[in-house]
Design a protein around this motif. Structure first.
Motif, PDB file in Angstrom:
ATOM      1  N   PHE A 183       0.808  -1.327   0.019  1.00  0.00           N
ATOM      2  CA  PHE A 183      -0.104  -0.181  -0.064  1.00  0.00           C
ATOM      3  C   PHE A 183       0.981   1.332  -0.028  1.00  0.00           C
ATOM      4  CE2 PHE A 183      -2.800   3.391   1.841  1.00  0.00           C
ATOM      5  CZ  PHE A 183      -3.857   2.889   1.278  1.00  0.00           C
ATOM      6  N   VAL A 184       1.845   1.266   0.731  1.00  0.00           N
ATOM      7  CA  VAL A 184       2.694   2.226   0.948  1.00  0.00           C
ATOM      8  C   VAL A 184       3.492   2.650  -0.322  1.00  0.00           C
ATOM      9  CG1 VAL A 184       4.845   3.213   1.997  1.00  0.00           C
ATOM     10  CG2 VAL A 184       3.006   2.369   3.357  1.00  0.00           C
TER      11      VAL A 184
ATOM     12  N   GLU B 139       2.386   1.697  -3.359  1.00  0.00           N
ATOM     13  CA  GLU B 139       1.756   2.319  -4.606  1.00  0.00           C
ATOM     14  C   GLU B 139       1.191   3.768  -4.037  1.00  0.00           C
ATOM     15  OE1 GLU B 139      -0.488   2.433  -7.964  1.00  0.00           O
ATOM     16  OE2 GLU B 139       0.966   0.785  -7.284  1.00  0.00           O
ATOM     17  N   SER B 140       1.329   4.047  -2.917  1.00  0.00           N
ATOM     18  CA  SER B 140       0.851   5.418  -2.356  1.00  0.00           C
ATOM     19  C   SER B 140       1.963   6.439  -3.062  1.00  0.00           C
ATOM     20  CB  SER B 140       0.850   5.625  -1.102  1.00  0.00           C
ATOM     21  OG  SER B 140      -0.217   4.786  -0.280  1.00  0.00           O
ATOM     22  N   LYS B 141       3.279   6.046  -3.069  1.00  0.00           N
ATOM     23  CA  LYS B 141       4.352   6.855  -3.484  1.00  0.00           C
ATOM     24  C   LYS B 141       4.161   6.865  -5.117  1.00  0.00           C
ATOM     25  CE  LYS B 141       9.250   7.378  -3.572  1.00  0.00           C
ATOM     26  NZ  LYS B 141       9.213   7.929  -4.906  1.00  0.00           N
TER      27      LYS B 141
ATOM     28  N   ILE C  57       1.682   9.691  -5.454  1.00  0.00           N
ATOM     29  CA  ILE C  57       1.924  11.017  -5.363  1.00  0.00           C
ATOM     30  C   ILE C  57       3.201  11.566  -6.429  1.00  0.00           C
ATOM     31  CG2 ILE C  57       3.732  12.211  -3.519  1.00  0.00           C
ATOM     32  CD1 ILE C  57       2.703  10.149  -1.319  1.00  0.00           C
TER      33      ILE C  57
ATOM     34  N   LEU D  20      -6.798   9.595  -0.532  1.00  0.00           N
ATOM     35  CA  LEU D  20      -6.621   8.453   0.393  1.00  0.00           C
ATOM     36  C   LEU D  20      -7.471   8.286   1.424  1.00  0.00           C
ATOM     37  CD1 LEU D  20      -2.927   7.408   1.827  1.00  0.00           C
ATOM     38  CD2 LEU D  20      -4.896   7.345   3.362  1.00  0.00           C
TER      39      LEU D  20
ATOM     40  N   GLY E 220      -6.727   0.901   4.632  1.00  0.00           N
ATOM     41  CA  GLY E 220      -6.604   1.979   3.666  1.00  0.00           C
ATOM     42  C   GLY E 220      -7.190   1.958   2.209  1.00  0.00           C
TER      43      GLY E 220
ATOM     44  N   LEU F 293      -6.611   3.561  -1.590  1.00  0.00           N
ATOM     45  CA  LEU F 293      -6.064   4.479  -2.457  1.00  0.00           C
ATOM     46  C   LEU F 293      -7.177   4.694  -3.506  1.00  0.00           C
ATOM     47  CD1 LEU F 293      -2.368   3.670  -3.188  1.00  0.00           C
ATOM     48  CD2 LEU F 293      -3.330   5.757  -2.007  1.00  0.00           C
TER      49      LEU F 293
ATOM     50  N   PRO G  29       4.440   8.891   1.375  1.00  0.00           N
ATOM     51  CA  PRO G  29       3.441   8.177   1.733  1.00  0.00           C
ATOM     52  C   PRO G  29       3.066   8.356   3.235  1.00  0.00           C
ATOM     53  CG  PRO G  29       4.628   7.087   0.206  1.00  0.00           C
ATOM     54  CD  PRO G  29       5.348   8.221   0.382  1.00  0.00           C
TER      55      PRO G  29
ATOM     56  N   TRP H 101       1.150  11.451   3.966  1.00  0.00           N
ATOM     57  CA  TRP H 101      -0.295  11.299   3.376  1.00  0.00           C
ATOM     58  C   TRP H 101      -1.017  10.538   4.454  1.00  0.00           C
ATOM     59  CZ3 TRP H 101      -1.509   8.991  -1.867  1.00  0.00           C
ATOM     60  CH2 TRP H 101      -2.913   9.561  -2.542  1.00  0.00           C
ATOM     61  N   ILE H 102      -0.431   9.337   4.742  1.00  0.00           N
ATOM     62  CA  ILE H 102      -1.229   8.601   5.657  1.00  0.00           C
ATOM     63  C   ILE H 102      -1.539   9.253   6.875  1.00  0.00           C
ATOM     64  CG2 ILE H 102      -1.201   6.395   7.403  1.00  0.00           C
ATOM     65  CD1 ILE H 102       0.568   5.018   4.570  1.00  0.00           C
TER      66      ILE H 102
END
Length: 339
Positions: free
Chosen positions: A175-176, A178-180, A183, A195, A245, A247, A296, A299-300
């Motif tokens: 998850f982290v 893919e968050s990057k 971003i 998110l 979470g 995305l 990330p 953001w989280i």
């Protein structure tokens, strides 16, 4: 392998999409192709995947072509068979004699073994190639087949590490990562993204009252409902314990709010007999990408602050971190919304 699996292109493509081959470098693949090149004495070796109408040459030794049309690939012939594809002299093989790599003298002989998933789909091939015509003997073919099995095993291990065993959601690490990517797309192209973090309300009480097996059932059902609510492009992750979470790439604030509210209502409508009539609810925190989000973790953390306010203001509601930034004081009740 059953014959219908060879002809089920839709199923084969879906199988490919289950695996994580997005990273440009997968070190075990590089070790395997390097070993094949050395042991078989070939100048070129590759791990390839047929993805739609293209051949993705994921890992390669001895040449630097990352992609070709599917129609121009040897791999598309390899995945159409249950066994190895052996081409001693491509110049004399009508299937390949007019292939551009053959006519320009780059490739004259080919040995490819399908990368077959446990459920019987050929995703691509592990292939060894030479610039001159040559015969591959049975021992060499068997050796390449063993290396191909290692490639598939690595794909399976990566998939296991990518998904949470209980809920089927991706792991926090995935998850982290893919968050990057979301971003980075925002920073480069100003593409929107959102998110959501949500937490099952009073989950400890559910475990204490009805036992951990019932708690596990709740986690599974909530994850199932979330997956049914989301788009294929969205990602559900289990962040830890009862916290999840989501995305939402390419999503503006209003649509992200609507998604959160739909999911909140869907969870609140769950009925689980093993809970003896007790309801389930969840609290949500939303953060939309802005220039202030640089990582990330940041953001989280922003979404988590909104989630904390949702829980503090009574639970079973959604709070937008953007509204928190605009608020003059701790008025979380006013910051939740209804669609």
């Amino acid at each position: 392998m059953l014959q219908f699996k060879l002809e089920d292109e839709e199923g084969r493509q879906a199988a490919l999409e289950r695996y994580d081959i997005s990273e440009p470098r997968i070190e075990p693949f590089e070790r395997i192709t390097s070993l094949v090149k050395a042991v078989l004495g070939v100048p070129m070796c590759a791990v390839t995947f047929i993805d739609g109408d293209r051949q993705r040459i994921h890992t390669r030794q001895g040449f630097d072509v990352a992609e070709t049309p599917r129609s121009a690939s040897f791999c598309q012939h390899t995945i159409a068979s249950t066994g190895p594809l052996v081409v001693p002299d491509a110049r004399r093989d009508l299937r390949f004699s007019d292939n551009p790599f053959v006519t320009e003298g780059t490739l004259s002989s080919y040995l490819g073994v399908p990368l077959t998933t446990p459920d019987g789909y050929n995703l691509g091939a592990l292939c060894a190639m030479d610039t001159v015509a040559r015969q591959f003997d049975p021992a060499e073919i068997e050796l390449l087949a063993r290396f191909a099995a290692l490639v598939v095993e690595e794909l399976e291990l990566r998939t296991i590490a990518r998904y949470d065993a209980l809920t089927g959601a991706v792991t926090r690490r995935t998850f982290v990562e893919e968050s990057k990517r979301v971003i980075d797309r925002f920073a480069r192209y100003a593409r929107p993204g959102a998110l959501l973090l949500f937490d099952i309300d009073h989950f400890k009480s559910i475990n204490d009252t009805f036992g951990h097996p019932a708690g596990d059932d709740v986690l599974r059902r909530v994850a199932q409902v979330a997956e049914e609510t989301l788009r294929p492009s969205d990602m559900l992750g289990r962040i830890g314990g009862e916290e999840f979470g989501i995305l939402l790439p390419e999503t503006e604030r209003a649509d992200a709010r609507a998604c959160a509210e739909r999911l909140r209502q869907a969870i609140a409508s769950l009925h689980m007999p093993e809970l003896s009539g007790r309801g389930i609810s969840a609290s949500f925190g939303l953060s939309c990408l802005s220039g202030f989000v640089g990582s990330p973790e940041g953001w989280i953390a922003e979404a988590d602050a909104a989630l904390y306010m949702a829980k503090r203001s009574g639970r079973n509601r959604c709070v937008d971190a953007g509204a928190l930034d605009e608020a003059p004081g701790p008025v979380a009740q006013e910051l939740s919304w209804e669609i």
